[in-house]
Design a protein around this motif. Sequence first.
Motif, PDB file in Angstrom:
ATOM      1  N   PRO A 191       0.732  -1.410  -0.053  1.00 51.00           N
ATOM      2  CA  PRO A 191      -0.031  -0.078   0.126  1.00 51.00           C
ATOM      3  C   PRO A 191       0.991   1.343  -0.091  1.00 51.00           C
ATOM      4  O   PRO A 191       2.151   1.049   0.117  1.00 51.00           O
ATOM      5  N   GLN A 192       0.264   2.372  -0.168  1.00 50.88           N
ATOM      6  CA  GLN A 192       0.868   3.708  -0.149  1.00 50.88           C
ATOM      7  C   GLN A 192       1.514   4.029   1.246  1.00 50.88           C
ATOM      8  O   GLN A 192       2.726   4.422   1.269  1.00 50.88           O
ATOM      9  N   ASP A 193       0.658   3.860   2.307  1.00 49.72           N
ATOM     10  CA  ASP A 193       1.221   4.074   3.702  1.00 49.72           C
ATOM     11  C   ASP A 193       1.793   2.905   4.375  1.00 49.72           C
ATOM     12  O   ASP A 193       1.208   2.403   5.176  1.00 49.72           O
ATOM     13  N   VAL A 194       2.876   2.343   3.914  1.00 52.57           N
ATOM     14  CA  VAL A 194       3.567   1.196   4.623  1.00 52.57           C
ATOM     15  C   VAL A 194       4.099   1.795   5.955  1.00 52.57           C
ATOM     16  O   VAL A 194       3.835   0.796   6.714  1.00 52.57           O
ATOM     17  N   GLY A 195       4.345   2.850   6.280  1.00 51.83           N
ATOM     18  CA  GLY A 195       4.886   3.475   7.284  1.00 51.83           C
ATOM     19  C   GLY A 195       3.759   3.220   8.518  1.00 51.83           C
ATOM     20  O   GLY A 195       4.152   2.981   9.742  1.00 51.83           O
ATOM     21  N   MET A 196       2.614   3.308   8.196  1.00 48.23           N
ATOM     22  CA  MET A 196       1.389   3.016   9.317  1.00 48.23           C
ATOM     23  C   MET A 196       1.379   1.678   9.795  1.00 48.23           C
ATOM     24  O   MET A 196       1.526   1.128  10.974  1.00 48.23           O
ATOM     25  N   TYR A 197       1.787   0.634   8.943  1.00 49.29           N
ATOM     26  CA  TYR A 197       1.623  -0.661   9.415  1.00 49.29           C
ATOM     27  C   TYR A 197       3.182  -1.058  10.086  1.00 49.29           C
ATOM     28  O   TYR A 197       3.055  -1.740  11.185  1.00 49.29           O
ATOM     29  N   GLN A 198       4.079  -0.348   9.754  1.00 50.17           N
ATOM     30  CA  GLN A 198       5.187  -0.657  10.351  1.00 50.17           C
ATOM     31  C   GLN A 198       5.422   0.204  12.021  1.00 50.17           C
ATOM     32  O   GLN A 198       5.744  -0.448  12.991  1.00 50.17           O
ATOM     33  N   ALA A 199       4.601   1.104  11.963  1.00 50.00           N
ATOM     34  CA  ALA A 199       4.208   1.823  13.246  1.00 50.00           C
ATOM     35  C   ALA A 199       3.403   1.101  14.307  1.00 50.00           C
ATOM     36  O   ALA A 199       3.797   1.014  15.469  1.00 50.00           O
ATOM     37  N   LEU A 200       2.377   0.687  13.736  1.00 50.59           N
ATOM     38  CA  LEU A 200       1.328  -0.024  14.676  1.00 50.59           C
ATOM     39  C   LEU A 200       1.925  -1.387  15.113  1.00 50.59           C
ATOM     40  O   LEU A 200       1.619  -1.856  16.193  1.00 50.59           O
ATOM     41  N   LEU A 201       2.646  -2.090  14.141  1.00 46.94           N
ATOM     42  CA  LEU A 201       3.325  -3.301  14.431  1.00 46.94           C
ATOM     43  C   LEU A 201       4.806  -3.462  15.129  1.00 46.94           C
ATOM     44  O   LEU A 201       5.048  -4.443  15.801  1.00 46.94           O
ATOM     45  N   GLY A 202       5.201  -2.166  15.057  1.00 46.27           N
ATOM     46  CA  GLY A 202       6.807  -2.245  15.640  1.00 46.27           C
ATOM     47  C   GLY A 202       7.524  -2.852  15.105  1.00 46.27           C
ATOM     48  O   GLY A 202       8.628  -3.309  15.666  1.00 46.27           O
ATOM     49  N   CYS A 203       7.559  -3.193  13.608  1.00 47.82           N
ATOM     50  CA  CYS A 203       8.709  -3.896  13.015  1.00 47.82           C
ATOM     51  C   CYS A 203       8.396  -3.894  11.246  1.00 47.82           C
ATOM     52  O   CYS A 203       7.363  -3.164  10.829  1.00 47.82           O
ATOM     53  N   PRO A 204       9.504  -4.172  10.416  1.00 46.88           N
ATOM     54  CA  PRO A 204       9.412  -3.974   9.153  1.00 46.88           C
ATOM     55  C   PRO A 204       8.316  -5.068   8.760  1.00 46.88           C
ATOM     56  O   PRO A 204       7.956  -6.134   9.157  1.00 46.88           O
ATOM     57  N   VAL A 205       7.463  -4.482   7.775  1.00 50.27           N
ATOM     58  CA  VAL A 205       6.392  -5.375   7.313  1.00 50.27           C
ATOM     59  C   VAL A 205       6.697  -5.468   5.599  1.00 50.27           C
ATOM     60  O   VAL A 205       7.036  -4.575   4.989  1.00 50.27           O
ATOM     61  N   ASP A 206       6.627  -6.634   5.120  1.00 48.63           N
ATOM     62  CA  ASP A 206       6.792  -6.926   3.949  1.00 48.63           C
ATOM     63  C   ASP A 206       5.395  -7.222   3.197  1.00 48.63           C
ATOM     64  O   ASP A 206       4.351  -7.784   3.922  1.00 48.63           O
ATOM     65  N   PHE A 207       5.084  -7.144   1.858  1.00 48.51           N
ATOM     66  CA  PHE A 207       3.976  -7.277   1.212  1.00 48.51           C
ATOM     67  C   PHE A 207       4.019  -8.101   0.096  1.00 48.51           C
ATOM     68  O   PHE A 207       5.338  -8.648  -0.369  1.00 48.51           O
ATOM     69  N   ASP A 208       3.180  -8.737  -0.558  1.00 52.43           N
ATOM     70  CA  ASP A 208       2.990  -9.588  -1.769  1.00 52.43           C
ATOM     71  C   ASP A 208       3.596 -10.672  -1.212  1.00 52.43           C
ATOM     72  O   ASP A 208       4.170 -11.558  -2.030  1.00 52.43           O
ATOM     73  N   CYS A 209       3.378 -11.369  -0.098  1.00 51.93           N
ATOM     74  CA  CYS A 209       3.874 -12.607   0.407  1.00 51.93           C
ATOM     75  C   CYS A 209       2.755 -13.718   0.040  1.00 51.93           C
ATOM     76  O   CYS A 209       1.824 -13.376  -0.313  1.00 51.93           O
ATOM     77  N   SER A 210       3.353 -14.787   0.230  1.00 52.03           N
ATOM     78  CA  SER A 210       2.415 -15.948  -0.112  1.00 52.03           C
ATOM     79  C   SER A 210       1.384 -16.220   1.013  1.00 52.03           C
ATOM     80  O   SER A 210       0.544 -17.072   0.766  1.00 52.03           O
ATOM     81  N   ALA A 211       1.748 -15.830   2.146  1.00 52.59           N
ATOM     82  CA  ALA A 211       0.879 -16.095   3.327  1.00 52.59           C
ATOM     83  C   ALA A 211       1.122 -14.941   4.404  1.00 52.59           C
ATOM     84  O   ALA A 211       1.934 -14.210   4.135  1.00 52.59           O
ATOM     85  N   ILE A 212       0.369 -15.131   5.321  1.00 53.59           N
ATOM     86  CA  ILE A 212       0.476 -14.059   6.364  1.00 53.59           C
ATOM     87  C   ILE A 212       1.560 -14.576   7.130  1.00 53.59           C
ATOM     88  O   ILE A 212       1.744 -15.798   7.540  1.00 53.59           O
TER      89      ILE A 212
END
Length: 368
Positions: A191-212
């Motif tokens: 998504p455009q706002d990757v920073g929000m995901y990282q801020a909420l989860l407190g870690c780097p977040v990858d996308f387009d993964c084959s699973a959660i």
Amino acid sequence: MVCLGLCVRIGSNCLIDILCQRPDSAFMSKPDYLPSGFIHTLQDYVAERALPAAALQEEMSQCLESPSVPAQKFCELLAAVWEQEPVSALGVRLGLAAKPGYFGVVGYMVSYCGTLGQALARYHRYQRLLQHGLVSRAELKEGALRMRWTQSVANTPLASEFSLAVFVSLCQALIGRAITPLRAGLPFPKPQDVGMYQALLGCPVDFDCSAIELTIPAHLLALPISGKDPYLLRLLEQQAQALLNQLPQMDDAEAGASFHRVQEQILESMKNGDVSAVAVAAALGCSVRTFYRQLRSAGYSYRGLLAHTRHTLARQYLADPALAQTDVALLLGYSEQSSFIRAFRSWTGMTPGEYRSHLERKAGSAVR
């Protein structure tokens, strides 16, 4: 909804106990169900944000009248909340507000374990009581626990976000402190706002993964759970195991899901002492006639299902000397102990007291 299959042993640096829970291919196109308690996170968010969604609140309240909600329906409710307030990472925000009690009997059970590792092992063992349409994998290696899971029905971006955050929230609630994952991954485009995901989860977040995906430090598995209670854990685990043993092994997953929902509602109804077919059917949102017809189509009668559930749990409870017979009767939804005694005699040919004496003699013989 996250129902991650997991069994780990602490202290190993190698690949261990990779456990996959694979639903059969016929089930993948059938309805799946989640504990309705997760709807509380949506309701609370709508109320706290003062969103103009009275009709949506009413719809969610109706869904909460049943212990389970179709996974597809839950996805629709998530989407409806997003339409009210289309903010970034909404599923993560909602999932982080979840509580162990929203997981039903499994949530309460893991809350009484000794460590996070023990809790996650039991989570795996009883996950079929939560959700069927799941494929999961766990790997403990080089000081980190990496978990991956997919959901056959609740697989929208919002539901995937929610699933990831719910699991983080559960772990945090169990050990009574915030955890910082090493990495997370989601199965949809960046998504455009990757920073929000990282801020909420407190870690780097990858996308387009084959699973959660979620990776946490392995040392967290050894952390104690503040609510540890061996007695309550044993009691709830007995109940969960008894219910798991009763789950039908059906090719028709829709029939199996119906069986599961009825059994869940029987347990809920036992708490207030009214386990009549009328009460259970009403709680499930259908007429008594429809309720009986659905059970017949799955090969069951309500009277037989209720008696079998009570009989199974009664034997589990009576094996626990800490529970008085009156307590057992109340746990099974009997308003009078005499009714419980008559029913138990019809099942076993002896009274609850005689059954306990039989267990004591059996145990004494084993010791000698």
